[in-house]
Design a protein around this motif. Sequence first.
Motif, short mmCIF file in Angstrom:
data_model
loop_
_atom_site.label_atom_id
_atom_site.label_comp_id
_atom_site.label_asym_id
_atom_site.label_seq_id
_atom_site.Cartn_x
_atom_site.Cartn_y
_atom_site.Cartn_z
N CYS A 1 5.83 -7.82 6.76
CA CYS A 1 4.48 -7.49 6.28
C CYS A 1 3.97 -6.18 6.85
O CYS A 1 3.35 -5.38 6.15
N HIS A 2 4.24 -5.96 8.11
CA HIS A 2 3.79 -4.72 8.76
C HIS A 2 4.54 -3.50 8.22
O HIS A 2 3.93 -2.49 7.84
N ALA B 1 0.83 -1.21 0.00
CA ALA B 1 0.00 0.00 0.00
C ALA B 1 0.86 1.26 0.00
O ALA B 1 0.35 2.36 -0.13
N LEU B 2 2.18 1.10 0.14
CA LEU B 2 3.08 2.25 0.21
C LEU B 2 3.49 2.72 -1.19
O LEU B 2 3.56 1.92 -2.12
N PRO B 3 3.84 4.01 -1.32
CA PRO B 3 4.34 4.50 -2.61
C PRO B 3 5.74 3.98 -2.90
O PRO B 3 6.49 3.61 -1.99
N ASP B 4 6.11 3.98 -4.19
CA ASP B 4 7.41 3.48 -4.62
C ASP B 4 8.58 4.08 -3.85
O ASP B 4 9.48 3.37 -3.44
N GLU B 5 8.55 5.39 -3.65
CA GLU B 5 9.66 6.06 -2.99
C GLU B 5 9.85 5.54 -1.56
O GLU B 5 10.98 5.39 -1.10
N ARG B 6 8.76 5.29 -0.88
CA ARG B 6 8.84 4.81 0.51
C ARG B 6 9.38 3.38 0.55
O ARG B 6 10.19 3.05 1.43
N GLU C 1 -0.03 -6.11 1.10
CA GLU C 1 -1.43 -6.41 0.84
C GLU C 1 -1.62 -7.87 0.42
O GLU C 1 -2.62 -8.49 0.75
N GLU C 2 -0.68 -8.39 -0.34
CA GLU C 2 -0.67 -9.81 -0.72
C GLU C 2 0.76 -10.18 -1.06
O GLU C 2 1.55 -9.34 -1.47
N SER C 3 1.07 -11.45 -0.87
CA SER C 3 2.44 -11.89 -1.16
C SER C 3 2.46 -13.34 -1.61
O SER C 3 1.54 -14.10 -1.34
N VAL C 4 3.54 -13.67 -2.31
CA VAL C 4 3.79 -15.04 -2.77
C VAL C 4 5.22 -15.36 -2.39
O VAL C 4 6.12 -14.54 -2.60
N ARG C 5 5.43 -16.54 -1.83
CA ARG C 5 6.77 -16.99 -1.45
C ARG C 5 7.03 -18.35 -2.06
O ARG C 5 6.13 -19.18 -2.14
#
Length: 101
Positions: free
Chosen positions: A72-73, A11-16, A78-82
């Motif tokens: 994750c925090h 959910a964060l912007p690219d720069e962050r 928002e979603e992930s694949v490992r």
Amino acid sequence: MVIQIVRFRSALPDERITELFQVRAPEYLAIPGLRQKYYLRFQSGEYGGVYVWDSAASMERFMASELARSICHVYRVEESVRDVADVVLALRGEHSTTWST
């Protein structure tokens, strides 16, 4: 050698995300058994990492750590694949072989 590949949406912007990668990178230098970590940005806008471990045991110890549990925090995943794979053959390095033609 074990390779762990993680891919996630945030959910964060690219720069962050890029800033967090840089800020948190030194913490990974102290992880026993982690030979390399590549920080990724996919063309889809997802982010991820490729972890190169000396063994599955080292990877599992890391996954139980506070640093791993915070991912994750911190990145507002928002979603992930490992995925995890054993290295069968490497072109260069300790798992390489002489090619016969």
